[in-house]
Scaffold this active site. Structure first.
Site, PDB file in Angstrom:
ATOM      1  N   TYR A  37      -3.681  -4.691  10.569  1.00  9.12           N
ATOM      2  CA  TYR A  37      -4.636  -3.583  10.549  1.00  9.12           C
ATOM      3  C   TYR A  37      -5.713  -3.683  11.621  1.00  9.12           C
ATOM      4  O   TYR A  37      -6.555  -2.777  11.719  1.00  9.12           O
ATOM      5  CB  TYR A  37      -5.322  -3.515   9.180  1.00  9.12           C
ATOM      6  CG  TYR A  37      -4.379  -3.309   8.020  1.00  9.12           C
ATOM      7  CD1 TYR A  37      -3.736  -2.092   7.819  1.00  9.12           C
ATOM      8  CD2 TYR A  37      -4.130  -4.333   7.118  1.00  9.12           C
ATOM      9  CE1 TYR A  37      -2.872  -1.898   6.758  1.00  9.12           C
ATOM     10  CE2 TYR A  37      -3.274  -4.156   6.041  1.00  9.12           C
ATOM     11  CZ  TYR A  37      -2.643  -2.940   5.865  1.00  9.12           C
ATOM     12  OH  TYR A  37      -1.784  -2.750   4.814  1.00  9.12           O
ATOM     13  N   HIS A  42      -8.612   3.023  10.876  1.00  4.93           N
ATOM     14  CA  HIS A  42      -9.335   2.741   9.632  1.00  4.93           C
ATOM     15  C   HIS A  42     -10.213   1.495   9.745  1.00  4.93           C
ATOM     16  O   HIS A  42     -11.027   1.247   8.853  1.00  4.93           O
ATOM     17  CB  HIS A  42      -8.316   2.558   8.497  1.00  4.93           C
ATOM     18  CG  HIS A  42      -8.624   3.352   7.268  1.00  4.93           C
ATOM     19  ND1 HIS A  42      -9.521   4.397   7.229  1.00  4.93           N
ATOM     20  CD2 HIS A  42      -8.137   3.247   5.992  1.00  4.93           C
ATOM     21  CE1 HIS A  42      -9.566   4.900   5.999  1.00  4.93           C
ATOM     22  NE2 HIS A  42      -8.734   4.222   5.238  1.00  4.93           N
ATOM     23  N   PHE A  87      -9.574  -4.713   0.672  1.00  4.06           N
ATOM     24  CA  PHE A  87      -8.862  -3.541   1.159  1.00  4.06           C
ATOM     25  C   PHE A  87      -9.750  -2.309   0.925  1.00  4.06           C
ATOM     26  O   PHE A  87     -10.605  -2.273   0.053  1.00  4.06           O
ATOM     27  CB  PHE A  87      -7.470  -3.374   0.549  1.00  4.06           C
ATOM     28  CG  PHE A  87      -6.490  -4.377   1.096  1.00  4.06           C
ATOM     29  CD1 PHE A  87      -5.804  -4.133   2.282  1.00  4.06           C
ATOM     30  CD2 PHE A  87      -6.291  -5.583   0.450  1.00  4.06           C
ATOM     31  CE1 PHE A  87      -4.925  -5.063   2.799  1.00  4.06           C
ATOM     32  CE2 PHE A  87      -5.415  -6.521   0.965  1.00  4.06           C
ATOM     33  CZ  PHE A  87      -4.730  -6.266   2.156  1.00  4.06           C
ATOM     34  N   ASN A  89      -9.730   0.725  -0.249  1.00  8.72           N
ATOM     35  CA  ASN A  89      -9.923   1.532  -1.459  1.00  8.72           C
ATOM     36  C   ASN A  89     -10.796   0.863  -2.506  1.00  8.72           C
ATOM     37  O   ASN A  89     -11.245   1.520  -3.454  1.00  8.72           O
ATOM     38  CB  ASN A  89      -8.569   1.883  -2.085  1.00  8.72           C
ATOM     39  CG  ASN A  89      -7.758   2.817  -1.214  1.00  8.72           C
ATOM     40  OD1 ASN A  89      -8.160   3.167  -0.108  1.00  8.72           O
ATOM     41  ND2 ASN A  89      -6.610   3.235  -1.715  1.00  8.72           N
ATOM     42  N   ASN A 135     -11.720   7.021   1.208  1.00 11.19           N
ATOM     43  CA  ASN A 135     -11.537   6.231  -0.007  1.00 11.19           C
ATOM     44  C   ASN A 135     -12.511   5.051  -0.127  1.00 11.19           C
ATOM     45  O   ASN A 135     -12.875   4.658  -1.235  1.00 11.19           O
ATOM     46  CB  ASN A 135     -10.101   5.719  -0.094  1.00 11.19           C
ATOM     47  CG  ASN A 135      -9.123   6.823  -0.448  1.00 11.19           C
ATOM     48  OD1 ASN A 135      -9.484   7.810  -1.082  1.00 11.19           O
ATOM     49  ND2 ASN A 135      -7.880   6.669  -0.016  1.00 11.19           N
TER      50      ASN A 135
END
Length: 211
Positions: A37, A42, A87, A89, A135
């Site tokens: 990632y 993001h 993470f 969320n 989120n």
């Protein structure tokens, strides 16, 4: 030997002064942990904190509050920098844990995150607001029960087509032109930060919104 002493002196000058006094602010950069990632849209919150730490001469590498953390003085204010490892969320879990430990009100939690409604590299600073479909923000608002925290939004661009999967878009890596614009915006976060923690949020908004 003289060259070695010169090197030590240079390292000492570059190192940030040791933080002192109570933690007054939390700065949370949102993203996802893991190599896969690292350079995705993001993760611009993580990248922004890494850039701030590099310029200010401190590290964000201590595992606390379900996050990688670091501390530094920003002006006269001791600031905890937070990269949640929960993470995206579940970002609120890390933020709330740190808030509770240091008794920090939500109004002194600055969140840096990506925003798909802004063109790549555009900045928007807000004192409060809804989650806007993000989120990470959604979880922070849900767990704190408040949306009155300042945030720096870094534009990463809209998905190219309405049918394009949003998860695939935000977890994708920007193309070179977009990446350069996003990196320019990330660099500005280091200049915005002292304004916000010193109570000059309106000045930061006037100077950088739409930049």
């Amino acid at each position: 030997m003289a060259d070695l002493f010169d090197l030590f002196r240079q390292i000492s000058r570059d190192r940030a002064p040791a933080p002192s006094g109570p933690v007054e602010w939390i700065v949370a950069g949102l993203g996802n942990p893991g190599i896969k990632y690292e350079n995705t849209r993001h993760n611009v919150g993580f990248i922004a904190l890494d850039r701030i730490a590099e310029k200010r001469g401190f590290s964000i590498n201590r595992l606390r509050f379900q996050s990688l953390t670091g501390e530094a003085m920003v002006g006269e204010h001791r600031v905890l920098f937070l990269k949640p490892t929960t993470f995206m969320n579940l970002s609120g879990q890390a933020v709330v844990e740190a808030m509770n430990f240091y008794k920090i009100p939500i109004e002194r939690v600055l969140v840096i995150h990506d925003d798909v409604s802004l063109a790549p590299g555009r900045l928007r600073i807000r004192a409060k607001g809804s989650d806007g479909g993000h989120n990470g923000l959604k979880n922070i608002i849900y767990l704190t029960g408040k949306n009155t925290f300042p945030r720096i939004k870094i534009g990463v661009g809209e998905k190219p087509h309405p049918d394009y999967d949003m998860a695939d878009w935000v977890l994708g890596v920007p193309q070179e032109d977009d990446r350069k614009r996003i990196e320019q915006a990330i660099d500005k976060c280091g200049d915005i930060l002292p304004l916000i923690v010193s109570g000059k949020l309106a000045d930061a908004m006037n100077r950088y919104n739409g930049a």
